[in-house]
Scaffold this motif. Structure first.
Motif, PDB file in Angstrom:
ATOM      1  N   ALA A  34       0.813  -1.218   0.000  1.00  0.00           N
ATOM      2  CA  ALA A  34       0.000   0.000   0.000  1.00  0.00           C
ATOM      3  C   ALA A  34       0.847   1.269   0.000  1.00  0.00           C
ATOM      4  O   ALA A  34       0.628   2.181   0.789  1.00  0.00           O
ATOM      5  N   ARG A  35       1.805   1.325  -0.910  1.00  0.00           N
ATOM      6  CA  ARG A  35       2.637   2.518  -1.033  1.00  0.00           C
ATOM      7  C   ARG A  35       2.827   2.854  -2.505  1.00  0.00           C
ATOM      8  O   ARG A  35       2.605   2.020  -3.384  1.00  0.00           O
ATOM      9  N   ARG A  36       3.212   4.060  -2.764  1.00  0.00           N
ATOM     10  CA  ARG A  36       3.534   4.476  -4.118  1.00  0.00           C
ATOM     11  C   ARG A  36       5.003   4.236  -4.400  1.00  0.00           C
ATOM     12  O   ARG A  36       5.830   4.112  -3.478  1.00  0.00           O
TER      13      ARG A  36
ATOM     14  N   MET B 149     -12.555   8.550   1.585  1.00  0.00           N
ATOM     15  CA  MET B 149     -11.833   7.285   1.674  1.00  0.00           C
ATOM     16  C   MET B 149     -10.519   7.460   2.438  1.00  0.00           C
ATOM     17  O   MET B 149     -10.141   6.613   3.254  1.00  0.00           O
ATOM     18  N   ASP B 150      -9.819   8.546   2.171  1.00  0.00           N
ATOM     19  CA  ASP B 150      -8.537   8.778   2.827  1.00  0.00           C
ATOM     20  C   ASP B 150      -8.720   9.052   4.314  1.00  0.00           C
ATOM     21  O   ASP B 150      -8.005   8.505   5.163  1.00  0.00           O
TER      22      ASP B 150
ATOM     23  N   VAL C 122      -0.325   6.177   0.320  1.00  0.00           N
ATOM     24  CA  VAL C 122      -1.345   6.152  -0.726  1.00  0.00           C
ATOM     25  C   VAL C 122      -2.666   6.614  -0.123  1.00  0.00           C
ATOM     26  O   VAL C 122      -3.025   6.197   0.975  1.00  0.00           O
ATOM     27  N   PRO C 123      -3.414   7.458  -0.814  1.00  0.00           N
ATOM     28  CA  PRO C 123      -4.737   7.819  -0.292  1.00  0.00           C
ATOM     29  C   PRO C 123      -5.663   6.615  -0.259  1.00  0.00           C
ATOM     30  O   PRO C 123      -5.681   5.797  -1.174  1.00  0.00           O
ATOM     31  N   GLY C 124      -6.414   6.481   0.836  1.00  0.00           N
ATOM     32  CA  GLY C 124      -7.419   5.432   0.923  1.00  0.00           C
ATOM     33  C   GLY C 124      -6.920   4.067   1.336  1.00  0.00           C
ATOM     34  O   GLY C 124      -7.716   3.153   1.520  1.00  0.00           O
ATOM     35  N   MET C 125      -5.604   3.898   1.473  1.00  0.00           N
ATOM     36  CA  MET C 125      -5.045   2.605   1.868  1.00  0.00           C
ATOM     37  C   MET C 125      -4.051   2.807   3.021  1.00  0.00           C
ATOM     38  O   MET C 125      -3.284   3.774   3.022  1.00  0.00           O
ATOM     39  N   ARG C 126      -4.058   1.889   3.978  1.00  0.00           N
ATOM     40  CA  ARG C 126      -3.144   1.955   5.118  1.00  0.00           C
ATOM     41  C   ARG C 126      -2.725   0.534   5.511  1.00  0.00           C
ATOM     42  O   ARG C 126      -3.431  -0.433   5.222  1.00  0.00           O
TER      43      ARG C 126
END
Length: 406
Positions: A179-181, A299-300, A330-334
């Motif tokens: 979950a990262r860019r 979502m974020d 990432v927006p919306g994911m952790r």
């Protein structure tokens, strides 16, 4: 609950008629759905649209299939507008892995050639790269990118693997397991300078990122519209702008095989292409109901809240910090670190996913990276703060027991 700071719970989103957002989906109310990022979820309005299209197809197939390429070309215009790309650059494929397979099939034999991937890559796409390298008699070089690596460190880790034998770079825009860019624009620019084609796996990007191809410096990008875009499953885009463009062909040769890219992708025999035609309905539903910017903000904020309350519960249980330092969030994911002993590899992570669904009634994602297990949160508009509070209160204690072997 520990003294870990918990962010304010965002107010649930509502439909235009005031009903809760989840009423627009057919998700099982007996389950908590906390894993949108794996398979998505299709709103009822798009399910209904697809069913009408299927009825039309079955009523008059001899009329339907000859006219299908023109209808798909029109759908591509709408989908390209959503992604902010030219419709002439966009082909439709079943999923991001299929898009990667299209690229692998397009590359001519490179004896001894090397393919550079990262250790965050999606397993199926990496497997395809390994198969291609075996055909070449070459190998795959894996760039090791620490989970907490910032853009500079991630870029340097990938570029360090490039060499004279490199024939292809495959890199995720948003990584699935972690979950990262990744800095795909910088990597693409450097690879282009060296004359190396780049394939970007943007499986999670459509809908989650505002304009995932705005600064594209790479040859081919592929992304799923059935994840954050909520299109019917089996709907993805393949966007090609570089030298590989005219060498890309669908995985099935049909009567349009001699047509130029991307038109030749619009005719694929008797496949059920209703998912492609119904995809604009899903995207338009979210735009009309909330607007994509507002949906992404929700979502974020909700993912932040979910990570905070679940992380606090895990920390209280184990006494160890469950917060995860992701270098390019990432927006919306952790991510939330799991208690030791859970999901130490992919097989264990998948088994934990199945057990949590069966015994705890929650659809959740669990991943593994460098031998450490994580819960991957991926929120969407139909989720609420109560979903994550439930998991923290009811499920985290069970995870603790399972970690202890009970």
């Amino acid at each position: 609950m520990s003294e870990t700071e918990v962010t304010t719970a965002p107010r649930p989103l509502l439909l235009a008629d005031g009903r809760p957002a989840d009423r627009a989906w057919s998700l099982d109310p007996a389950l908590k759905h906390l894993n949108h990022g794996s398979f998505g979820a299709v709103p009822l309005v798009a399910q209904e649209r697809q069913e009408l299209l299927r009825v039309e197809m079955e009523r008059s197939p001899v009329v339907w299939f000859p006219a299908l390429p023109q209808r798909l070309a029109a759908a591509r215009v709408e989908l390209a507008d959503f992604l902010r790309v030219s419709a002439g650059d966009l082909a439709l494929v079943p999923n991001a892995s299929a898009g990667a397979s299209v690229v692998y099939a397009a590359l001519t034999l490179r004896p001894g050639g090397e393919i550079v991937v990262t250790d965050h890559g999606y397993g199926a796409v990496t497997m395809g790269a390994e198969r291609l390298a075996r055909r070449w008699g070459g190998r795959v070089r894996t760039a090791r990118v620490p989970l907490n690596a910032d853009a500079d460190a991630a870029y340097e880790a990938v570029v360090a693997e490039l060499g004279d034998a490199t024939e292809l770079v495959v890199v995720d825009q948003i990584t699935s397991a972690t979950a990262r860019r990744l800095p795909v624009e910088r990597i693409g620019a450097e690879a282009r300078r060296r004359g190396i084609p780049v394939l970007v796996d943007g499986a999670h990007a459509p809908g989650l990122l505002d304009a995932p191809l705005a600064d594209a410096t790479y040859d081919v990008w592929t992304g799923n519209l059935h994840k954050w875009g909520c299109a019917p499953r089996g709907t993805a885009a393949l966007v090609a702008r570089g030298p590989l463009r005219e060498r890309l062909h669908p995985l099935i040769d049909s009567w349009a095989a001699a047509d130029p890219y991307p038109d030749r992708f619009d005719q694929q025999g008797t496949i059920d292409a209703t998912s492609y035609l119904a995809a604009p309905t899903s995207l338009g539903f979210i735009e009309r109901t909330w607007g994509w910017p507002a949906a992404r903000r929700y979502m974020d904020d909700l993912a932040d809240y979910g990570a905070s309350v679940i992380g606090a519960a895990v920390t209280c249980l184990t006494g160890a910090d469950s917060a995860v330092d992701v270098g390019m969030p990432v927006p919306g994911m952790r991510l939330v670190r799991l208690p030791d002993g859970l999901a130490s590899d992919r097989v264990e992570a998948d088994a934990l996913r199945d057990r949590v669904a069966l015994e705890l009634g929650v659809e959740a994602a669990f991943t593994s990276f460098d031998g450490i297990g994580y819960m991957r949160l991926s929120a969407h508009v139909y989720n609420t703060a109560a979903d994550y509070e439930y998991f923290a209160e009811e499920c985290v204690p069970a995870l603790g027991k399972w970690a202890r072997g009970n």
